[in-house]
Design a protein around this motif. Structure first.
Motif, mmCIF file in Angstrom:
data_model
loop_
_atom_site.group_PDB
_atom_site.id
_atom_site.type_symbol
_atom_site.label_atom_id
_atom_site.label_comp_id
_atom_site.label_asym_id
_atom_site.label_seq_id
_atom_site.Cartn_x
_atom_site.Cartn_y
_atom_site.Cartn_z
ATOM 1 N N LEU A 16 0.877 -1.378 -0.035
ATOM 2 C CA LEU A 16 0.282 -0.201 -0.157
ATOM 3 C C LEU A 16 1.222 1.083 -0.174
ATOM 4 N N HIS A 17 2.184 1.371 0.506
ATOM 5 C CA HIS A 17 2.521 2.621 1.424
ATOM 6 C C HIS A 17 3.315 2.636 -0.794
ATOM 7 N N GLU A 18 3.557 1.622 -1.545
ATOM 8 C CA GLU A 18 4.366 1.930 -2.523
ATOM 9 C C GLU A 18 2.930 2.209 -3.751
ATOM 10 N N LEU A 19 2.459 1.462 -3.515
ATOM 11 C CA LEU A 19 0.843 2.206 -4.295
ATOM 12 C C LEU A 19 0.330 3.644 -3.770
ATOM 13 N N LEU A 20 0.643 3.941 -3.111
ATOM 14 C CA LEU A 20 0.260 5.309 -2.171
ATOM 15 C C LEU A 20 1.490 6.609 -3.056
ATOM 16 N N LYS A 21 2.961 6.311 -2.771
ATOM 17 C CA LYS A 21 3.574 6.777 -2.886
ATOM 18 C C LYS A 21 3.792 7.510 -4.638
ATOM 19 N N ALA A 22 3.452 6.060 -5.287
ATOM 20 C CA ALA A 22 3.779 6.151 -6.696
ATOM 21 C C ALA A 22 2.386 6.777 -7.504
ATOM 22 N N HIS A 23 1.167 6.777 -6.836
ATOM 23 C CA HIS A 23 0.023 7.346 -7.218
ATOM 24 C C HIS A 23 -0.075 8.526 -6.513
ATOM 25 N N LEU A 24 0.420 8.807 -5.693
ATOM 26 C CA LEU A 24 0.567 10.331 -5.636
ATOM 27 C C LEU A 24 1.499 11.553 -5.812
ATOM 28 N N ASN A 25 2.349 9.881 -6.344
ATOM 29 C CA ASN A 25 4.084 11.195 -6.740
ATOM 30 C C ASN A 25 4.826 11.002 -5.503
ATOM 31 N N LEU A 26 4.407 10.989 -4.333
ATOM 32 C CA LEU A 26 5.948 10.996 -2.941
ATOM 33 C C LEU A 26 6.927 11.142 -3.470
ATOM 34 N N ASP A 27 7.682 11.453 -3.065
ATOM 35 C CA ASP A 27 8.943 11.152 -2.698
ATOM 36 C C ASP A 27 9.336 9.809 -2.052
ATOM 37 N N ASP A 28 9.983 9.306 -2.925
ATOM 38 C CA ASP A 28 10.551 7.349 -2.349
ATOM 39 C C ASP A 28 10.782 7.717 -0.694
#
Length: 85
Positions: A16-28
């Motif tokens: 889920l964290h990876e999905l959120l980071k990718a979908h919301l363009n959050l920094d790695d």
């Protein structure tokens, strides 16, 4: 809590964290916690719909819309998803 359930939660959390980071363009390097709200992460209602659809597709289930409305934090969403997987 047994080891299998804990590992399952850990895997689900990571996914889920990876999905959120990718979908919301959050920094790695952005740390996401169970207490983070989706608003704090910059998600709007369309983002939530897309995230739910992606999660349902990934884990092959249909989420209850009424329960989803109550999930305001990442942790609450994880709890909800974990009921289905």
């Amino acid at each position: 809590m047994n080891i299998k359930a804990k590992l399952s939660r850990e895997k689900l959390t990571g996914d889920l964290h990876e999905l959120l980071k990718a979908h919301l363009n959050l920094d790695d390097d952005r740390e996401i916690t169970d207490a983070d709200t989706f608003i704090e992460l910059g998600a709007d209602s369309l983002d939530m719909v897309e995230m739910v659809l992606a999660t349902e597709q990934e884990y092959n289930f249909d989420m209850d819309d009424d329960a989803l409305e109550k999930a305001k934090t990442v942790g609450q969403f994880l709890d909800l998803v974990q009921r289905y997987v």
